[in-house]
Scaffold this motif. Structure first.
Motif, PDB file in Angstrom:
ATOM      1  N   GLU A   1      33.940  44.862  38.520  1.00  0.00           N
ATOM      2  CA  GLU A   1      33.941  43.716  37.604  1.00  0.00           C
ATOM      3  C   GLU A   1      35.183  42.850  37.836  1.00  0.00           C
ATOM      4  OE1 GLU A   1      34.843  42.696  32.983  1.00  0.00           O
ATOM      5  OE2 GLU A   1      34.137  44.728  33.376  1.00  0.00           O
ATOM      6  N   ALA A   2      36.320  43.514  38.010  1.00  0.00           N
ATOM      7  CA  ALA A   2      37.578  42.786  38.218  1.00  0.00           C
ATOM      8  C   ALA A   2      37.554  42.011  39.535  1.00  0.00           C
ATOM      9  CB  ALA A   2      38.746  43.763  38.206  1.00  0.00           C
ATOM     10  N   MET A   3      37.077  42.651  40.604  1.00  0.00           N
ATOM     11  CA  MET A   3      37.022  41.985  41.914  1.00  0.00           C
ATOM     12  C   MET A   3      36.150  40.733  41.841  1.00  0.00           C
ATOM     13  SD  MET A   3      36.689  45.393  44.282  1.00  0.00           S
ATOM     14  CE  MET A   3      36.070  44.570  45.734  1.00  0.00           C
ATOM     15  N   ASP A   4      35.000  40.867  41.188  1.00  0.00           N
ATOM     16  CA  ASP A   4      34.087  39.718  41.044  1.00  0.00           C
ATOM     17  C   ASP A   4      34.783  38.583  40.304  1.00  0.00           C
ATOM     18  OD1 ASP A   4      32.169  41.228  42.303  1.00  0.00           O
ATOM     19  OD2 ASP A   4      31.035  41.720  40.490  1.00  0.00           O
ATOM     20  N   LYS A   5      35.477  38.942  39.227  1.00  0.00           N
ATOM     21  CA  LYS A   5      36.145  37.944  38.389  1.00  0.00           C
ATOM     22  C   LYS A   5      37.279  37.254  39.142  1.00  0.00           C
ATOM     23  CE  LYS A   5      35.941  39.755  34.210  1.00  0.00           C
ATOM     24  NZ  LYS A   5      36.394  40.534  33.056  1.00  0.00           N
ATOM     25  N   ILE A   6      38.108  38.058  39.813  1.00  0.00           N
ATOM     26  CA  ILE A   6      39.252  37.513  40.550  1.00  0.00           C
ATOM     27  C   ILE A   6      38.770  36.593  41.666  1.00  0.00           C
ATOM     28  CG2 ILE A   6      41.245  38.103  42.004  1.00  0.00           C
ATOM     29  CD1 ILE A   6      41.444  40.753  40.288  1.00  0.00           C
ATOM     30  N   ASN A   7      37.693  37.002  42.347  1.00  0.00           N
ATOM     31  CA  ASN A   7      37.135  36.162  43.421  1.00  0.00           C
ATOM     32  C   ASN A   7      36.559  34.861  42.864  1.00  0.00           C
ATOM     33  OD1 ASN A   7      37.816  37.942  45.473  1.00  0.00           O
ATOM     34  ND2 ASN A   7      35.886  39.063  45.332  1.00  0.00           N
ATOM     35  N   THR A   8      35.941  34.938  41.692  1.00  0.00           N
ATOM     36  CA  THR A   8      35.340  33.751  41.065  1.00  0.00           C
ATOM     37  C   THR A   8      36.418  32.774  40.602  1.00  0.00           C
ATOM     38  OG1 THR A   8      33.444  35.022  40.305  1.00  0.00           O
ATOM     39  CG2 THR A   8      33.837  32.951  39.176  1.00  0.00           C
ATOM     40  N   ILE A   9      37.444  33.317  39.947  1.00  0.00           N
ATOM     41  CA  ILE A   9      38.493  32.457  39.377  1.00  0.00           C
ATOM     42  C   ILE A   9      39.406  31.891  40.461  1.00  0.00           C
ATOM     43  CG2 ILE A   9      40.516  32.449  37.844  1.00  0.00           C
ATOM     44  CD1 ILE A   9      38.961  34.555  36.136  1.00  0.00           C
ATOM     45  N   GLY A  10      39.630  32.679  41.501  1.00  0.00           N
ATOM     46  CA  GLY A  10      40.472  32.202  42.607  1.00  0.00           C
ATOM     47  C   GLY A  10      41.939  32.243  42.254  1.00  0.00           C
ATOM     48  N   ASN A  11      42.723  31.463  42.972  1.00  0.00           N
ATOM     49  CA  ASN A  11      44.176  31.454  42.760  1.00  0.00           C
ATOM     50  C   ASN A  11      44.515  31.049  41.341  1.00  0.00           C
ATOM     51  OD1 ASN A  11      44.981  32.349  45.233  1.00  0.00           O
ATOM     52  ND2 ASN A  11      45.150  30.324  46.136  1.00  0.00           N
ATOM     53  N   THR A  12      45.406  31.799  40.739  1.00  0.00           N
ATOM     54  CA  THR A  12      45.796  31.544  39.359  1.00  0.00           C
ATOM     55  C   THR A  12      47.260  31.951  39.197  1.00  0.00           C
ATOM     56  OG1 THR A  12      45.591  32.480  37.142  1.00  0.00           O
ATOM     57  CG2 THR A  12      44.641  33.756  38.882  1.00  0.00           C
ATOM     58  N   PRO A  13      47.985  31.302  38.288  1.00  0.00           N
ATOM     59  CA  PRO A  13      49.367  31.729  38.045  1.00  0.00           C
ATOM     60  C   PRO A  13      49.455  33.088  37.353  1.00  0.00           C
ATOM     61  CG  PRO A  13      48.717  30.013  36.482  1.00  0.00           C
ATOM     62  CD  PRO A  13      47.599  30.135  37.477  1.00  0.00           C
ATOM     63  N   ALA A  14      48.338  33.574  36.833  1.00  0.00           N
ATOM     64  CA  ALA A  14      48.351  34.859  36.114  1.00  0.00           C
ATOM     65  C   ALA A  14      48.391  36.027  37.097  1.00  0.00           C
ATOM     66  CB  ALA A  14      47.135  34.975  35.215  1.00  0.00           C
ATOM     67  N   SER A  15      48.972  37.124  36.628  1.00  0.00           N
ATOM     68  CA  SER A  15      49.091  38.347  37.411  1.00  0.00           C
ATOM     69  C   SER A  15      48.054  39.348  36.882  1.00  0.00           C
ATOM     70  CB  SER A  15      50.521  38.866  37.223  1.00  0.00           C
ATOM     71  OG  SER A  15      50.677  40.128  37.787  1.00  0.00           O
ATOM     72  N   TRP A  16      47.421  40.096  37.789  1.00  0.00           N
ATOM     73  CA  TRP A  16      46.361  41.033  37.398  1.00  0.00           C
ATOM     74  C   TRP A  16      46.883  42.465  37.382  1.00  0.00           C
ATOM     75  CZ3 TRP A  16      41.493  39.212  36.023  1.00  0.00           C
ATOM     76  CH2 TRP A  16      41.229  37.872  36.330  1.00  0.00           C
ATOM     77  N   HIS A  17      46.608  43.167  36.285  1.00  0.00           N
ATOM     78  CA  HIS A  17      46.992  44.573  36.147  1.00  0.00           C
ATOM     79  C   HIS A  17      45.731  45.423  36.047  1.00  0.00           C
ATOM     80  CE1 HIS A  17      51.273  43.842  34.305  1.00  0.00           C
ATOM     81  NE2 HIS A  17      51.032  43.060  35.335  1.00  0.00           N
ATOM     82  N   PHE A  18      45.734  46.571  36.719  1.00  0.00           N
ATOM     83  CA  PHE A  18      44.608  47.493  36.565  1.00  0.00           C
ATOM     84  C   PHE A  18      44.993  48.541  35.528  1.00  0.00           C
ATOM     85  CE2 PHE A  18      41.744  51.021  37.465  1.00  0.00           C
ATOM     86  CZ  PHE A  18      40.540  50.333  37.399  1.00  0.00           C
ATOM     87  N   ILE A  19      44.196  48.643  34.458  1.00  0.00           N
ATOM     88  CA  ILE A  19      44.558  49.519  33.338  1.00  0.00           C
ATOM     89  C   ILE A  19      43.494  50.595  33.059  1.00  0.00           C
ATOM     90  CG2 ILE A  19      46.035  47.763  32.264  1.00  0.00           C
ATOM     91  CD1 ILE A  19      43.749  47.220  30.271  1.00  0.00           C
ATOM     92  N   GLY A  20      42.468  50.660  33.904  1.00  0.00           N
ATOM     93  CA  GLY A  20      41.409  51.654  33.709  1.00  0.00           C
ATOM     94  C   GLY A  20      41.648  52.892  34.560  1.00  0.00           C
ATOM     95  N   HIS A  21      40.792  53.878  34.399  1.00  0.00           N
ATOM     96  CA  HIS A  21      40.893  55.107  35.206  1.00  0.00           C
ATOM     97  C   HIS A  21      40.573  54.750  36.658  1.00  0.00           C
ATOM     98  CE1 HIS A  21      40.714  59.221  36.464  1.00  0.00           C
ATOM     99  NE2 HIS A  21      39.462  59.096  36.840  1.00  0.00           N
ATOM    100  N   LEU A  22      41.437  55.164  37.572  1.00  0.00           N
ATOM    101  CA  LEU A  22      41.244  54.840  38.987  1.00  0.00           C
ATOM    102  C   LEU A  22      40.978  56.103  39.787  1.00  0.00           C
ATOM    103  CD1 LEU A  22      41.319  52.572  41.147  1.00  0.00           C
ATOM    104  CD2 LEU A  22      43.769  53.053  41.416  1.00  0.00           C
ATOM    105  N   GLN A  23      39.823  56.105  40.466  1.00  0.00           N
ATOM    106  CA  GLN A  23      39.506  57.222  41.358  1.00  0.00           C
ATOM    107  C   GLN A  23      40.138  56.935  42.720  1.00  0.00           C
ATOM    108  OE1 GLN A  23      35.319  56.471  40.486  1.00  0.00           O
ATOM    109  NE2 GLN A  23      35.066  58.648  40.082  1.00  0.00           N
ATOM    110  N   SER A  24      40.521  57.986  43.418  1.00  0.00           N
ATOM    111  CA  SER A  24      41.189  57.824  44.717  1.00  0.00           C
ATOM    112  C   SER A  24      40.360  56.978  45.690  1.00  0.00           C
ATOM    113  CB  SER A  24      41.468  59.190  45.346  1.00  0.00           C
ATOM    114  OG  SER A  24      42.356  59.908  44.527  1.00  0.00           O
ATOM    115  N   ASN A  25      39.027  57.155  45.641  1.00  0.00           N
ATOM    116  CA  ASN A  25      38.184  56.413  46.605  1.00  0.00           C
ATOM    117  C   ASN A  25      38.074  54.924  46.287  1.00  0.00           C
ATOM    118  OD1 ASN A  25      36.518  56.587  44.377  1.00  0.00           O
ATOM    119  ND2 ASN A  25      34.736  57.372  45.467  1.00  0.00           N
ATOM    120  N   LYS A  26      38.614  54.512  45.131  1.00  0.00           N
ATOM    121  CA  LYS A  26      38.608  53.083  44.776  1.00  0.00           C
ATOM    122  C   LYS A  26      39.986  52.433  45.007  1.00  0.00           C
ATOM    123  CE  LYS A  26      34.324  52.919  43.255  1.00  0.00           C
ATOM    124  NZ  LYS A  26      33.924  53.094  41.865  1.00  0.00           N
ATOM    125  N   ALA A  27      40.947  53.234  45.440  1.00  0.00           N
ATOM    126  CA  ALA A  27      42.302  52.699  45.657  1.00  0.00           C
ATOM    127  C   ALA A  27      42.290  51.571  46.683  1.00  0.00           C
ATOM    128  CB  ALA A  27      43.249  53.816  46.101  1.00  0.00           C
TER     129      ALA A  27
END
Length: 230
Positions: free
Chosen positions: A61-87
């Motif tokens: 969901e985040a990748m889709d959103k970041i790609n859609t919004i494009g360059n932005t002055p905002a910084s993105w933080h990942f705050i959900g559970h992260l599996q090693s294979n998604k690193a």
């Protein structure tokens, strides 16, 4: 319905008031606007209203959103559970990963960051109440994990993240926030080379004022900014 701009202004005001009330500089507390399950349009509105940090829980969901919004002055933080294979997806997209809870995950993030010549900033997630339903290393293992992560060249451990159990009364969360702050101070005092603790990520829409009183530097707020989940 109140606009995102109005809700954001209100939250920023509450953060400032809470900080000043306990003798802290409001500038030392950053707001992470939690935008999971929110549309790209809502996120764009939040950025236009002055949001500078955005927190996402789900990689795709985040990748889709970041790609859609494009360059932005905002910084993105990942705050959900992260599996090693998604690193491999998280590293190119996020400035800060809040939820590193094992050496296995840290090693994989390090490997992926090396591929793109990045030093990935991370927080160590601590399961401060030892809840079976939550991820995170234990408080007892946190210092050892920090020492283990420290030599990884493409990782920069910059703080801790924690989430207390849910309470109707935010005062119930206070002992857990206090325990997180104590753990933060303990690790900081060790002066481990390569570990620079500056962020303490704790506090959400219902309990962020208590978290600020106990030393939070990053509050993660979604509902109070974006409204209830879509």
């Amino acid at each position: 319905m109140e606009s995102i701009e109005k809700r954001l202004a209100h939250i920023k005001d509450e953060i400032r008031t809470a900080a000043l009330a306990c003798g802290r500089d409001p500038e030392t507390i950053d707001l992470v606007a939690v935008s999971k399950k929110k549309s790209s349009a809502a996120v764009t509105s939040a950025i236009q209203a002055g949001v500078t940090l955005l927190g996402e829980n789900y990689i795709q969901e985040a990748m889709d959103k970041i790609n859609t919004i494009g360059n932005t002055p905002a910084s993105w933080h990942f705050i959900g559970h992260l599996q090693s294979n998604k690193a491999k997806f998280a590293v190119p997209y996020f400035d800060l990963i809040h939820t590193v809870d094992s050496f296995k995950l840290a090693r994989e993030i390090n490997k992926q960051a090396a591929k793109i010549n990045k030093r990935q900033a991370i927080l160590m997630q601590v399961n401060i109440a030892d809840e079976a339903t939550k991820s995170g290393t234990t408080a007892a293992s946190a210092l050892a994990l920090a020492r283990e992560i420290a030599p990884l060249e493409h990782i920069h451990l910059t703080g801790l993240m924690g989430m207390p159990p849910f309470f109707d009364d935010p005062e119930g969360a206070r002992p857990y926030f206090k325990a997180m702050a104590n753990l933060f101070n303990t690790i900081q005092k060790e002066e481990i080379p390569g570990v620079d603790l500056e962020h303490l990520s704790m506090g959400m829409s219902g309990d962020f004022k208590v978290a600020i009183e106990e030393g939070s530097t990053l509050v993660r707020i979604g509902t109070a900014i974006f409204g209830s989940r879509e």
